[in-house]
Design a protein around this motif. Sequence first.
Motif, PDB file in Angstrom:
ATOM      1  N   ARG A 119       0.845  -1.186   0.000  1.00  0.00           N
ATOM      2  CA  ARG A 119       0.000   0.000   0.000  1.00  0.00           C
ATOM      3  C   ARG A 119       0.889   1.248   0.000  1.00  0.00           C
ATOM      4  O   ARG A 119       1.795   1.370   0.807  1.00  0.00           O
ATOM      5  CB  ARG A 119      -0.908   0.002   1.237  1.00  0.00           C
ATOM      6  CG  ARG A 119      -2.035  -1.017   1.151  1.00  0.00           C
ATOM      7  CD  ARG A 119      -2.731  -1.186   2.492  1.00  0.00           C
ATOM      8  NE  ARG A 119      -3.032   0.087   3.143  1.00  0.00           N
ATOM      9  CZ  ARG A 119      -4.098   0.835   2.882  1.00  0.00           C
ATOM     10  NH1 ARG A 119      -4.988   0.427   1.987  1.00  0.00           N
ATOM     11  NH2 ARG A 119      -4.302   1.977   3.526  1.00  0.00           N
ATOM     12  N   TYR A 177       0.821   5.537  -0.058  1.00  0.00           N
ATOM     13  CA  TYR A 177       0.065   6.784   0.085  1.00  0.00           C
ATOM     14  C   TYR A 177       0.505   7.762  -0.995  1.00  0.00           C
ATOM     15  O   TYR A 177       1.697   8.017  -1.177  1.00  0.00           O
ATOM     16  CB  TYR A 177       0.324   7.372   1.468  1.00  0.00           C
ATOM     17  CG  TYR A 177      -0.282   8.744   1.679  1.00  0.00           C
ATOM     18  CD1 TYR A 177      -1.654   8.894   1.853  1.00  0.00           C
ATOM     19  CD2 TYR A 177       0.535   9.873   1.726  1.00  0.00           C
ATOM     20  CE1 TYR A 177      -2.205  10.150   2.055  1.00  0.00           C
ATOM     21  CE2 TYR A 177      -0.009  11.129   1.941  1.00  0.00           C
ATOM     22  CZ  TYR A 177      -1.380  11.261   2.103  1.00  0.00           C
ATOM     23  OH  TYR A 177      -1.924  12.509   2.309  1.00  0.00           O
ATOM     24  N   PHE A 221      -3.683   4.883  -2.104  1.00  0.00           N
ATOM     25  CA  PHE A 221      -4.737   5.610  -1.396  1.00  0.00           C
ATOM     26  C   PHE A 221      -4.237   7.020  -1.118  1.00  0.00           C
ATOM     27  O   PHE A 221      -3.037   7.270  -1.022  1.00  0.00           O
ATOM     28  CB  PHE A 221      -5.130   4.899  -0.095  1.00  0.00           C
ATOM     29  CG  PHE A 221      -4.107   4.949   1.000  1.00  0.00           C
ATOM     30  CD1 PHE A 221      -4.264   5.787   2.095  1.00  0.00           C
ATOM     31  CD2 PHE A 221      -2.977   4.131   0.951  1.00  0.00           C
ATOM     32  CE1 PHE A 221      -3.317   5.822   3.108  1.00  0.00           C
ATOM     33  CE2 PHE A 221      -2.029   4.157   1.967  1.00  0.00           C
ATOM     34  CZ  PHE A 221      -2.197   5.004   3.050  1.00  0.00           C
ATOM     35  N   ASN A 222      -5.186   7.966  -1.019  1.00  0.00           N
ATOM     36  CA  ASN A 222      -4.800   9.369  -0.838  1.00  0.00           C
ATOM     37  C   ASN A 222      -5.307   9.968   0.467  1.00  0.00           C
ATOM     38  O   ASN A 222      -5.237  11.186   0.661  1.00  0.00           O
ATOM     39  CB  ASN A 222      -5.270  10.218  -2.028  1.00  0.00           C
ATOM     40  CG  ASN A 222      -6.777  10.179  -2.219  1.00  0.00           C
ATOM     41  OD1 ASN A 222      -7.504   9.657  -1.374  1.00  0.00           O
ATOM     42  ND2 ASN A 222      -7.248  10.722  -3.326  1.00  0.00           N
ATOM     43  N   ASN A 243     -10.868   6.095   0.082  1.00  0.00           N
ATOM     44  CA  ASN A 243     -10.863   4.986  -0.870  1.00  0.00           C
ATOM     45  C   ASN A 243      -9.439   4.485  -1.104  1.00  0.00           C
ATOM     46  O   ASN A 243      -8.463   5.187  -0.853  1.00  0.00           O
ATOM     47  CB  ASN A 243     -11.452   5.415  -2.219  1.00  0.00           C
ATOM     48  CG  ASN A 243     -12.940   5.662  -2.144  1.00  0.00           C
ATOM     49  OD1 ASN A 243     -13.668   4.968  -1.421  1.00  0.00           O
ATOM     50  ND2 ASN A 243     -13.420   6.655  -2.874  1.00  0.00           N
ATOM     51  N   SER A 244      -9.353   3.266  -1.599  1.00  0.00           N
ATOM     52  CA  SER A 244      -8.081   2.735  -2.069  1.00  0.00           C
ATOM     53  C   SER A 244      -8.296   2.096  -3.428  1.00  0.00           C
ATOM     54  O   SER A 244      -9.423   1.709  -3.773  1.00  0.00           O
ATOM     55  CB  SER A 244      -7.497   1.725  -1.078  1.00  0.00           C
ATOM     56  OG  SER A 244      -8.351   0.606  -0.934  1.00  0.00           O
ATOM     57  N   TYR A 245      -7.223   1.969  -4.198  1.00  0.00           N
ATOM     58  CA  TYR A 245      -7.332   1.539  -5.582  1.00  0.00           C
ATOM     59  C   TYR A 245      -6.274   0.493  -5.902  1.00  0.00           C
ATOM     60  O   TYR A 245      -5.097   0.649  -5.537  1.00  0.00           O
ATOM     61  CB  TYR A 245      -7.145   2.733  -6.519  1.00  0.00           C
ATOM     62  CG  TYR A 245      -8.173   3.815  -6.338  1.00  0.00           C
ATOM     63  CD1 TYR A 245      -9.301   3.883  -7.154  1.00  0.00           C
ATOM     64  CD2 TYR A 245      -8.029   4.777  -5.344  1.00  0.00           C
ATOM     65  CE1 TYR A 245     -10.250   4.876  -6.989  1.00  0.00           C
ATOM     66  CE2 TYR A 245      -8.964   5.778  -5.164  1.00  0.00           C
ATOM     67  CZ  TYR A 245     -10.078   5.825  -5.982  1.00  0.00           C
ATOM     68  OH  TYR A 245     -11.016   6.803  -5.805  1.00  0.00           O
ATOM     69  N   SER A 254     -13.339  -1.113   1.234  1.00  0.00           N
ATOM     70  CA  SER A 254     -12.589  -0.745   2.430  1.00  0.00           C
ATOM     71  C   SER A 254     -13.308  -1.231   3.679  1.00  0.00           C
ATOM     72  O   SER A 254     -14.511  -1.036   3.830  1.00  0.00           O
ATOM     73  CB  SER A 254     -12.428   0.778   2.507  1.00  0.00           C
ATOM     74  OG  SER A 254     -11.820   1.155   3.718  1.00  0.00           O
ATOM     75  N   ASN A 264      -7.574   3.769   5.125  1.00  0.00           N
ATOM     76  CA  ASN A 264      -7.542   4.673   3.978  1.00  0.00           C
ATOM     77  C   ASN A 264      -7.675   6.136   4.375  1.00  0.00           C
ATOM     78  O   ASN A 264      -7.431   7.021   3.553  1.00  0.00           O
ATOM     79  CB  ASN A 264      -8.656   4.318   2.990  1.00  0.00           C
ATOM     80  CG  ASN A 264      -8.426   2.977   2.332  1.00  0.00           C
ATOM     81  OD1 ASN A 264      -7.282   2.586   2.095  1.00  0.00           O
ATOM     82  ND2 ASN A 264      -9.495   2.260   2.046  1.00  0.00           N
TER      83      ASN A 264
END
Length: 252
Positions: free
Chosen positions: A16, A18, A54-55, A59-61, A83, A156
Amino acid sequence: MLAATLAAPSTMRNPRIYLPQPLSVESELQLNDEAANHVARVLRMKSGDPLVLFNGEGNSYQARVVNVDKRRVRVTIENLLASTADGNLKIMLGQTLSRGDRMDWAIQKATEMGVTDIQPLFSERCEVKLNAERASKRVAHWQQVAISACEQCGRNRVPRIGSPQAIENWIDDQDSDLKLVLHHRTDQALDSHRKPDSVSLLIGPEGGLTQPEIERAQAAGFQATALGPRVLRTETAPIAALSLIQYLWGDI
């Protein structure tokens, strides 16, 4: 056409990362210098390797590395991921500053335990002194500690780390459903309270809060709460309290 929402795959083979910028499905983008260095030099990822982006907005992608060279890493975003690591209980942590790496440890573990906001505090017995320049650098460092903890634990949403302020200012500013100040000289336990939607938790320094500070907190609606007969260290207390709070009213 809307992309399908998928369950997040194992983070062991799917690191993951950021990335503080807008993210969307079916887009291709270049990682910033910090993320690119981590992907290319630390993780040694190659074209075709999967990763999660993820930002901090919730959400995460699922993404995949498209190209890696000495200076740049480009990735393509494939799917939006489901999530489950961010809970619904809002927890504001007021953590009195401590020396050495104790503050880092408290912020890292509090992030893993689902806290939503962390406010470093100055109190009467706090031994840490920071001028404006040092405080700004410490906040940036602590924010990165929280980001790294989110990358590791699957969250997230990144907790906000506030600029250090006086304990009385934070006390007066809290409007949570339940406000707690840890104090080992009380018989009131956590499970004596009704389930809240939001919690403010005040943690004292290594020498403890003074009696006037405890009385100030109680006058502002904070309830003195004990975690058993033992006196916990300032970096241990928030982890114990947050674990119980999440067990009683959160997602544990």
